[in-house]
Write a protein that holds these residues in place. Sequence first.
Motif, PDB file in Angstrom:
ATOM      1  N   ASP A   1     -20.011  -3.719  -3.546  1.00 51.41           N
ATOM      2  CA  ASP A   1     -18.629  -3.587  -4.035  1.00 51.41           C
ATOM      3  C   ASP A   1     -18.039  -4.903  -3.967  1.00 51.41           C
ATOM      4  OD1 ASP A   1     -16.976  -1.377  -5.075  1.00 51.41           O
ATOM      5  OD2 ASP A   1     -15.517  -2.469  -3.519  1.00 51.41           O
TER       6      ASP A   1
ATOM      7  N   ILE B   1     -15.601  -9.765  -6.517  1.00 51.27           N
ATOM      8  CA  ILE B   1     -15.477 -10.826  -6.161  1.00 51.27           C
ATOM      9  C   ILE B   1     -15.794 -11.748  -7.587  1.00 51.27           C
ATOM     10  CG2 ILE B   1     -17.559 -11.928  -5.402  1.00 51.27           C
ATOM     11  CD1 ILE B   1     -14.797 -13.161  -3.639  1.00 51.27           C
TER      12      ILE B   1
ATOM     13  N   ALA C   1      -3.849 -14.229   0.111  1.00 46.85           N
ATOM     14  CA  ALA C   1      -4.878 -14.613  -1.070  1.00 46.85           C
ATOM     15  C   ALA C   1      -6.132 -14.058  -0.675  1.00 46.85           C
ATOM     16  CB  ALA C   1      -4.763 -16.032  -1.452  1.00 46.85           C
ATOM     17  N   ALA C   2      -6.531 -14.405   0.588  1.00 50.21           N
ATOM     18  CA  ALA C   2      -7.887 -13.750   0.651  1.00 50.21           C
ATOM     19  C   ALA C   2      -8.286 -12.213   0.811  1.00 50.21           C
ATOM     20  CB  ALA C   2      -8.406 -14.296   2.219  1.00 50.21           C
ATOM     21  N   CYS C   3      -7.256 -11.407   0.776  1.00 52.99           N
ATOM     22  CA  CYS C   3      -7.575 -10.054   0.626  1.00 52.99           C
ATOM     23  C   CYS C   3      -8.201  -9.641  -0.624  1.00 52.99           C
ATOM     24  CB  CYS C   3      -6.073  -9.363   1.187  1.00 52.99           C
ATOM     25  SG  CYS C   3      -5.206  -9.875   2.301  1.00 52.99           S
ATOM     26  N   THR C   4      -7.632 -10.027  -1.536  1.00 56.84           N
ATOM     27  CA  THR C   4      -8.039  -9.841  -3.101  1.00 56.84           C
ATOM     28  C   THR C   4      -9.694 -10.079  -3.202  1.00 56.84           C
ATOM     29  OG1 THR C   4      -7.289 -11.710  -3.908  1.00 56.84           O
ATOM     30  CG2 THR C   4      -5.891  -9.819  -3.931  1.00 56.84           C
ATOM     31  N   GLY C   5     -10.117 -10.791  -2.402  1.00 56.38           N
ATOM     32  CA  GLY C   5     -11.636 -10.892  -2.547  1.00 56.38           C
ATOM     33  C   GLY C   5     -12.427  -9.407  -2.476  1.00 56.38           C
ATOM     34  N   CYS C   6     -11.660  -8.674  -1.671  1.00 59.36           N
ATOM     35  CA  CYS C   6     -12.353  -7.175  -1.603  1.00 59.36           C
ATOM     36  C   CYS C   6     -11.435  -6.194  -2.247  1.00 59.36           C
ATOM     37  CB  CYS C   6     -12.380  -7.046   0.168  1.00 59.36           C
ATOM     38  SG  CYS C   6     -13.597  -7.898   0.725  1.00 59.36           S
ATOM     39  N   HIS C   7     -10.040  -6.312  -2.177  1.00 59.72           N
ATOM     40  CA  HIS C   7      -9.211  -5.277  -2.657  1.00 59.72           C
ATOM     41  C   HIS C   7      -8.683  -5.829  -4.114  1.00 59.72           C
ATOM     42  CE1 HIS C   7      -8.797  -3.203   1.272  1.00 59.72           C
ATOM     43  NE2 HIS C   7      -8.728  -4.302   1.789  1.00 59.72           N
ATOM     44  N   ALA C   8      -9.122  -4.618  -4.974  1.00 57.27           N
ATOM     45  CA  ALA C   8      -8.948  -4.942  -6.459  1.00 57.27           C
ATOM     46  C   ALA C   8      -8.785  -3.527  -7.183  1.00 57.27           C
ATOM     47  CB  ALA C   8      -9.579  -6.007  -7.075  1.00 57.27           C
TER      48      ALA C   8
ATOM     49  N   GLY D   1     -10.431  -0.964  -8.906  1.00 57.99           N
ATOM     50  CA  GLY D   1     -11.692  -0.627  -9.355  1.00 57.99           C
ATOM     51  C   GLY D   1     -12.622  -0.795  -8.201  1.00 57.99           C
ATOM     52  N   ALA D   2     -11.971  -1.367  -7.123  1.00 60.84           N
ATOM     53  CA  ALA D   2     -12.967  -1.626  -5.975  1.00 60.84           C
ATOM     54  C   ALA D   2     -13.017  -0.457  -5.179  1.00 60.84           C
ATOM     55  CB  ALA D   2     -12.539  -2.859  -5.275  1.00 60.84           C
ATOM     56  N   ALA D   3     -13.893  -0.322  -4.279  1.00 57.31           N
ATOM     57  CA  ALA D   3     -13.944   0.751  -3.200  1.00 57.31           C
ATOM     58  C   ALA D   3     -12.876   0.656  -2.288  1.00 57.31           C
ATOM     59  CB  ALA D   3     -15.389   0.890  -2.605  1.00 57.31           C
ATOM     60  N   MET D   4     -12.675  -0.641  -2.134  1.00 55.08           N
ATOM     61  CA  MET D   4     -11.454  -1.024  -1.004  1.00 55.08           C
ATOM     62  C   MET D   4     -10.191  -0.630  -1.534  1.00 55.08           C
ATOM     63  SD  MET D   4     -14.444  -2.925  -0.565  1.00 55.08           S
ATOM     64  CE  MET D   4     -15.240  -3.946   0.675  1.00 55.08           C
TER      65      MET D   4
ATOM     66  N   VAL E   1     -14.912  -3.032   8.830  1.00 57.80           N
ATOM     67  CA  VAL E   1     -14.597  -4.595   9.019  1.00 57.80           C
ATOM     68  C   VAL E   1     -13.146  -4.754   9.011  1.00 57.80           C
ATOM     69  CG1 VAL E   1     -14.319  -4.695   6.547  1.00 57.80           C
ATOM     70  CG2 VAL E   1     -15.224  -6.613   7.595  1.00 57.80           C
TER      71      VAL E   1
ATOM     72  N   ARG F   1      -2.757  -7.183 -10.290  1.00 54.26           N
ATOM     73  CA  ARG F   1      -2.444  -8.549 -10.404  1.00 54.26           C
ATOM     74  C   ARG F   1      -3.723  -9.347  -9.912  1.00 54.26           C
ATOM     75  NH1 ARG F   1       1.686 -13.117  -9.289  1.00 54.26           N
ATOM     76  NH2 ARG F   1      -0.144 -13.995  -8.361  1.00 54.26           N
TER      77      ARG F   1
END
Lengths: 429, 121
Positions: free
Chosen positions: A418, A423, B55-62, B64-67, B94, B121
């Motif tokens: 995911d 990313i 800014a680093a959170c959106t590498g995982c949270h977006a 359509g993402a599982a997170m 994590v 965003r």
Amino acid sequence: MSRPGAKTRRSLLRTAATASAALALARSGLPRPALAGAAPRVVVIGGGFGGATAARALRRGGVDVTLVDSRATYVACPFSNEVIVGLQPLAAQSFGYGNLARTGLTFVEATATGVDAAARTVRLSDGSSLAYDRLVLSPGIDLRFDAVPGYDPEAVTAMPHAWKAGEQTALLARQLEAMREGGTVILSAPANPYRCPPGPYERASLIAHFLKTRKPRAKLILLDAKDSFSKQRLFESAWAALYPDLLEYVPLAAGGGVTAVEPATMTVRTDFAEYKADVACIIPPQRAGAIAALAGAADRSGWCPIDPVTFESTLVPGIHVIGDAAIAGSMPKSAFSANAQAKVCAQAVIDLLAGRAPEAPKLINTCYSLVAPGYGISVAGVFHPVNGQLADVEGAGGISPVDAPASVRAQEAAYAADWYRTITREVFG
Amino acid sequence: MRRMRAAPALAAPALSAPALARVAALLCALAAALMGPLLPCPAGAVEGRPPPGAAACTGCHAAGAAMGPLAGRPEAEIVAALADYRSGARPASVMNRIAKGFTEGESRAIAAYFAQIGPER
Ligand SMILES: Cc1cc2nc3c(=O)[nH]c(=O)nc-3n(C[C@H](O)[C@H](O)[C@H](O)COP(=O)(O)OP(=O)(O)OC[C@H]3O[C@@H](n4cnc5c(N)ncnc54)[C@H](O)[C@@H]3O)c2cc1C
């Protein structure tokens, strides 16, 4: 207290903005732009996880951005270990720059061949040049062909590194597929620092999985130029459980350092032994992509020292370095790090161009690895500047629990896939 | 050399927003520019600038993402989740390791930022 009217407020804003822009330009010794209010120009070299992210964030900040990459299609490394053993198609690694160009930036397919830091221009392979107010370098790595005797640019056909994804990835996949049953695979990992610290061990795990299911009498020997590595306890306990007789790990102390290779005879030598390989994957030592040294931004280590708040080179003002090429303290060289650094760097560049002080950042890294399909592990860290270096925030980060049940490993494997989707959509989407 | 360019969609940042915070930010920027060596502007004074770590959170949270996305989520919800990950009250694969890297105050600033930028965003 009287509040200024809308008109006054707006003209105050305009005065403040113009004055600060003018002063920032005066300080940097650049000619004023012909048109008042012309957007500042930033050139980004390298359209990988670092550069493409930086270009997008700079564009969003209203900057005039030119993104330069030698290739019009980027091939991503994360999950390329899965490609090598047939768990993922190579096509899932390829990304174009069309969607990025739609944000209004200019993409140029060319190789940057030089930087004139005094004149603030970049020379391109077609002879043209680009002027910049600030330059961002995210050129990734170059493999060092002067480090392991016998491992020169021609050797990569017989003994692929597959440490830059693409043709090399496909080649190693074909060699493993074609290998005889009962054959020997040699995989060698370099000393620190290098791209993707857990990558060689993920690769070893997945090759072991491939051999176990497809060529169960074959053997994998992992030769390591160091004695400890990322997520070691997690990898070693998984190897003991899943691949006990198949994967042999040889650390430096036991003679894991490769001293020479002979591609013609598929021989790999260490101080202690000589191995004949059916398939040999040699991951050599690395340095920052060549343009970093050409720009004067690399030091004698081959990597680029930077300021941890702005990612500006400590060697060449006006040039910022992010991603694998940078010396980012305790942050590992990963796609996750490159992406996080790019956003911090872009914001700092926007702030500097506006004459504002950048804020001290906090960054995150998380690297997932698969040790088998459905078996994921991770290492995470949070980082901040301490005494001019990026250091771990104490008490945060660390590896997945060593004693976690299979359900947690399965969950992390799913999160890994995911993360890759998320990313790559954020960067190239 | 091949050049690719679509219509320049975005203009330079608009200067017409009447928010007083923005005036403060610009005055701070002006002061910074005048004083040579840059002085830090007050935290949060620069509109739209993500607070440290966000800014680093959106590498995982977006989307359509599982997170799941963070943008547009209520501030209190994000603050509470981070506090529970830090204390261990909420199980995590994590987020416990990540949340421990942020103080209560930093968490609040990150949460406020995501709540304020709204969904997508
Ligand atoms: C097998 C493997 C597995 C990995 N798995 C993961 C993972 O699971 N998670 C993770 O976070 N990371 C992973 N990584 C690491 C990740 O791929 C890198 O850290 C990341 O790509 C670094 O980004 P970058 O922007 O610094 O460089 P790159 O992504 O390499 O981008 C550099 C770009 O610059 C271009 N370029 C270089 N020089 C020039 C020039 N002079 N002119 C024009 N263009 C130029 C190149 O063509 C390239 O497109 C893995 C790496 C490998 C090898």
